[in-house]
Write a protein that holds these residues in place. Structure first.
Motif, PDB file in Angstrom:
ATOM      1  N   GLY A 102       0.814  -1.220   0.000  1.00  0.00           N
ATOM      2  CA  GLY A 102       0.000   0.000   0.000  1.00  0.00           C
ATOM      3  C   GLY A 102       0.838   1.257   0.000  1.00  0.00           C
ATOM      4  N   PRO A 103       0.164   2.421  -0.055  1.00  0.00           N
ATOM      5  CA  PRO A 103       0.881   3.695  -0.109  1.00  0.00           C
ATOM      6  C   PRO A 103       1.457   4.077   1.248  1.00  0.00           C
ATOM      7  CG  PRO A 103      -1.467   4.082  -0.032  1.00  0.00           C
ATOM      8  CD  PRO A 103      -1.295   2.609  -0.140  1.00  0.00           C
ATOM      9  N   VAL A 104       2.601   4.758   1.221  1.00  0.00           N
ATOM     10  CA  VAL A 104       3.206   5.318   2.440  1.00  0.00           C
ATOM     11  C   VAL A 104       3.548   6.786   2.167  1.00  0.00           C
ATOM     12  CG1 VAL A 104       4.161   3.118   3.165  1.00  0.00           C
ATOM     13  CG2 VAL A 104       5.545   4.645   1.804  1.00  0.00           C
ATOM     14  N   PRO A 105       3.557   7.617   3.183  1.00  0.00           N
ATOM     15  CA  PRO A 105       3.844   9.041   2.962  1.00  0.00           C
ATOM     16  C   PRO A 105       5.338   9.299   2.816  1.00  0.00           C
ATOM     17  CG  PRO A 105       3.463   8.663   5.257  1.00  0.00           C
ATOM     18  CD  PRO A 105       3.255   7.353   4.590  1.00  0.00           C
ATOM     19  N   HIS A 106       5.686  10.339   2.059  1.00  0.00           N
ATOM     20  CA  HIS A 106       7.112  10.629   1.861  1.00  0.00           C
ATOM     21  C   HIS A 106       7.739  11.253   3.099  1.00  0.00           C
ATOM     22  CE1 HIS A 106       6.486  14.940   1.509  1.00  0.00           C
ATOM     23  NE2 HIS A 106       5.498  14.722   0.672  1.00  0.00           N
ATOM     24  N   GLU A 107       6.922  11.583   4.110  1.00  0.00           N
ATOM     25  CA  GLU A 107       7.470  12.155   5.346  1.00  0.00           C
ATOM     26  C   GLU A 107       8.359  11.174   6.103  1.00  0.00           C
ATOM     27  OE1 GLU A 107       4.376  12.803   4.410  1.00  0.00           O
ATOM     28  OE2 GLU A 107       3.875  14.882   4.855  1.00  0.00           O
ATOM     29  N   LEU A 108       8.248   9.868   5.745  1.00  0.00           N
ATOM     30  CA  LEU A 108       9.074   8.873   6.435  1.00  0.00           C
ATOM     31  C   LEU A 108      10.555   9.133   6.215  1.00  0.00           C
ATOM     32  CD1 LEU A 108       7.152   5.555   5.758  1.00  0.00           C
ATOM     33  CD2 LEU A 108       7.198   6.898   7.830  1.00  0.00           C
ATOM     34  N   ARG A 109      10.878   9.825   5.108  1.00  0.00           N
ATOM     35  CA  ARG A 109      12.283  10.131   4.820  1.00  0.00           C
ATOM     36  C   ARG A 109      12.872  11.031   5.908  1.00  0.00           C
ATOM     37  NH1 ARG A 109      14.787   9.272   0.157  1.00  0.00           N
ATOM     38  NH2 ARG A 109      12.830   8.960  -0.940  1.00  0.00           N
ATOM     39  N   GLN A 110      12.058  12.015   6.341  1.00  0.00           N
ATOM     40  CA  GLN A 110      12.529  12.909   7.397  1.00  0.00           C
ATOM     41  C   GLN A 110      12.702  12.151   8.711  1.00  0.00           C
ATOM     42  OE1 GLN A 110       9.378  15.683   7.293  1.00  0.00           O
ATOM     43  NE2 GLN A 110      10.315  16.961   5.699  1.00  0.00           N
ATOM     44  N   LYS A 111      11.907  11.098   8.899  1.00  0.00           N
ATOM     45  CA  LYS A 111      11.983  10.321  10.131  1.00  0.00           C
ATOM     46  C   LYS A 111      13.051   9.245  10.044  1.00  0.00           C
ATOM     47  CE  LYS A 111       7.982  11.995  11.879  1.00  0.00           C
ATOM     48  NZ  LYS A 111       7.707  12.480  13.223  1.00  0.00           N
ATOM     49  N   LYS A 112      13.851   9.243   8.973  1.00  0.00           N
ATOM     50  CA  LYS A 112      14.970   8.298   8.792  1.00  0.00           C
ATOM     51  C   LYS A 112      14.476   6.856   8.610  1.00  0.00           C
ATOM     52  CE  LYS A 112      18.267  11.413   9.947  1.00  0.00           C
ATOM     53  NZ  LYS A 112      17.397  12.590  10.017  1.00  0.00           N
ATOM     54  N   HIS A 113      13.352   6.706   7.926  1.00  0.00           N
ATOM     55  CA  HIS A 113      12.882   5.354   7.615  1.00  0.00           C
ATOM     56  C   HIS A 113      12.961   5.140   6.106  1.00  0.00           C
ATOM     57  CE1 HIS A 113      11.644   4.603  11.670  1.00  0.00           C
ATOM     58  NE2 HIS A 113      10.859   5.655  11.679  1.00  0.00           N
ATOM     59  N   VAL A 114      14.129   5.359   5.551  1.00  0.00           N
ATOM     60  CA  VAL A 114      14.300   5.283   4.101  1.00  0.00           C
ATOM     61  C   VAL A 114      14.074   3.862   3.603  1.00  0.00           C
ATOM     62  CG1 VAL A 114      15.833   5.900   2.211  1.00  0.00           C
ATOM     63  CG2 VAL A 114      15.961   7.134   4.353  1.00  0.00           C
ATOM     64  N   LYS A 115      14.416   2.891   4.458  1.00  0.00           N
ATOM     65  CA  LYS A 115      14.282   1.485   4.069  1.00  0.00           C
ATOM     66  C   LYS A 115      12.812   1.147   3.750  1.00  0.00           C
ATOM     67  CE  LYS A 115      15.912  -2.700   3.821  1.00  0.00           C
ATOM     68  NZ  LYS A 115      16.668  -3.207   2.760  1.00  0.00           N
ATOM     69  N   ILE A 116      11.896   1.670   4.589  1.00  0.00           N
ATOM     70  CA  ILE A 116      10.463   1.428   4.359  1.00  0.00           C
ATOM     71  C   ILE A 116      10.047   2.066   3.040  1.00  0.00           C
ATOM     72  CG2 ILE A 116       8.153   1.918   5.220  1.00  0.00           C
ATOM     73  CD1 ILE A 116       9.274   1.805   8.026  1.00  0.00           C
ATOM     74  N   LEU A 117      10.569   3.262   2.779  1.00  0.00           N
ATOM     75  CA  LEU A 117      10.210   3.974   1.551  1.00  0.00           C
ATOM     76  C   LEU A 117      10.660   3.184   0.321  1.00  0.00           C
ATOM     77  CD1 LEU A 117      10.873   7.755   2.152  1.00  0.00           C
ATOM     78  CD2 LEU A 117       8.735   6.685   1.542  1.00  0.00           C
ATOM     79  N   THR A 118      11.862   2.590   0.405  1.00  0.00           N
ATOM     80  CA  THR A 118      12.333   1.863  -0.760  1.00  0.00           C
ATOM     81  C   THR A 118      11.550   0.574  -0.977  1.00  0.00           C
ATOM     82  OG1 THR A 118      13.991   0.804   0.615  1.00  0.00           O
ATOM     83  CG2 THR A 118      14.698   2.742  -0.605  1.00  0.00           C
ATOM     84  N   LEU A 119      11.059  -0.008   0.114  1.00  0.00           N
ATOM     85  CA  LEU A 119      10.278  -1.243  -0.020  1.00  0.00           C
ATOM     86  C   LEU A 119       8.862  -0.964  -0.529  1.00  0.00           C
ATOM     87  CD1 LEU A 119      11.277  -3.116   3.252  1.00  0.00           C
ATOM     88  CD2 LEU A 119      12.038  -3.610   0.938  1.00  0.00           C
ATOM     89  N   ALA A 120       8.365   0.250  -0.268  1.00  0.00           N
ATOM     90  CA  ALA A 120       6.965   0.541  -0.581  1.00  0.00           C
ATOM     91  C   ALA A 120       6.765   0.696  -2.084  1.00  0.00           C
ATOM     92  CB  ALA A 120       6.533   1.819   0.122  1.00  0.00           C
TER      93      ALA A 120
END
Lengths: 168, 166
Positions: free
Chosen positions: B144-162
């Motif tokens: 599913g979709p995730v918000p790009h704000e995760l990058r600021q929270k240092k969760h880049v790994k989740i962003l790349t998996l999404a």
């Protein structure tokens, strides 16, 4: 910077305005203000709500197909900066706006073409049907059946006598 | 069932517009029903707090977790925050078992969250991705979709998996 369109009313959303709702299938619904958001939550169809652009387009109220709309289009590739191009675009924007407004006016004029005759026709019809309700007073006088019959009263000494009696 | 619902509607309506409904009940019931439906559908969305049940949108093995502590914020967690949760439902042979206490990042929240430019974003449901204490995701996929704000929270790994980034 990107100017988005409102999902409900198709107005422009400037940066920092409105709310966006992301459905679980990753479709993004952007709304320009809470009015549009509320209407979306009420599950209203923008094609059936009169103040939206979608309604006006569907019902032929607005100009839909025009070459001036082609300039305003979603482009996924950013344009490479070119000084001359930017200058020309800035020059062209007011010109395009002028042409579009003129065309829109013409469209509106065309749409309203038979309006005056239609209104007059309707008024004539109504007048004909409802004339019985608003007969002029002179007509009422001419027609004896509509007025009360006149009673002739003899003016004589009796009246004065009656007055005296009342006083007593 | 329908009759009881209608009567409840009329009761609500009476307190809204006085005795107006008594004069012509048939005319007003339909509008009352509409108002009531809207009231029911528009639930007030709020923070992710203790006992909030969230969906797990990765392949770690857990299906549903219940928030037992928000690591930041007095009122509770919001979109992008980290929570501690206990696993309430799990797949039979996953990495995470039922009853375990896990860390998770809220990747979708029904309560709106302000963006950096001042606009707001909200999602359909409350969803979480399970991570370990260092912030690395336990699963290997994110749905599913995730918000790009995760990058600021240092969760880049989740962003790349999404798959989708909103």
């Amino acid at each position: 910077m990107r100017l988005e369109k409102c999902w409900f009313c198709s107005s422009t959303i400037y940066p920092g305005h409105g709310i966006q709702f992301v459905r679980n299938d990753a479709k993004i619904f952007r709304f320009c203000r809470s009015k549009c958001h509320k209407n979306f939550k009420m599950k209203r169809n923008p094609r059936k709500v009169k103040w939206t652009k979608a309604y006006r387009r569907v019902h032929g109220k607005d100009m839909t197909q025009d070459s001036t709309f082609e300039f305003e289009r979603k482009r996924n590739r950013p344009e490479r900066y070119d000084r001359n191009l930017a200058e020309n675009v800035l020059k062209a924007i007011p010109k395009i706006n002028k042409i579009r407004s003129a065309r829109e006016e013409r469209h509106h004029k065309n749409r309203m073409k038979g309006k005056k005759e239609k209104l007059q026709k309707e008024a004539m019809k109504e007048l004909e049907q409802g004339i019985s309700l608003v007969k002029a007073p002179s007509v009422l006088q001419e027609d004896p059946s509509l007025t009360l019959p006149k009673i002739k009263v003899k003016v004589s000494q009796k009246q004065s006598e009656e007055n005296h009696a009342m006083e007593e | 069932m329908a009759a009881t619902f209608a009567s409840r509607c009329s009761r609500v309506g009476r307190c809204v517009i006085g005795g107006l409904s008594n004069c012509s009940p048939s005319l007003f019931t339909s509008s009352h029903e509409m108002i009531c439906n809207n009231l029911f559908s528009q639930q007030q969305r709020t923070f992710i707090q203790m006992r909030t049940v969230l969906k797990v949108v990765d392949n770690s093995g857990a299906k549903k977790v219940m928030c037992i502590q928000a690591l930041k914020g007095r009122k509770g967690a919001r979109l992008g925050d980290t929570i501690i949760a206990s696993v309430k439902e799990a797949h039979p042979n996953g990495k995470v078992k039922k009853g375990k206490v896990v860390y998770g990042v809220v990747v979708r929240a029904a309560m709106q969250r302000g963006r950096c430019d001042g606009s707001e974003v909200k999602f359909d449901d409350n969803a979480v991705v399970l991570v370990d204490k260092q912030g690395q995701p336990i699963g290997t996929r994110v749905f599913g979709p995730v918000p790009h704000e995760l990058r600021q929270k240092k969760h880049v790994k989740i962003l790349t998996l999404a798959g989708h980034i909103a």
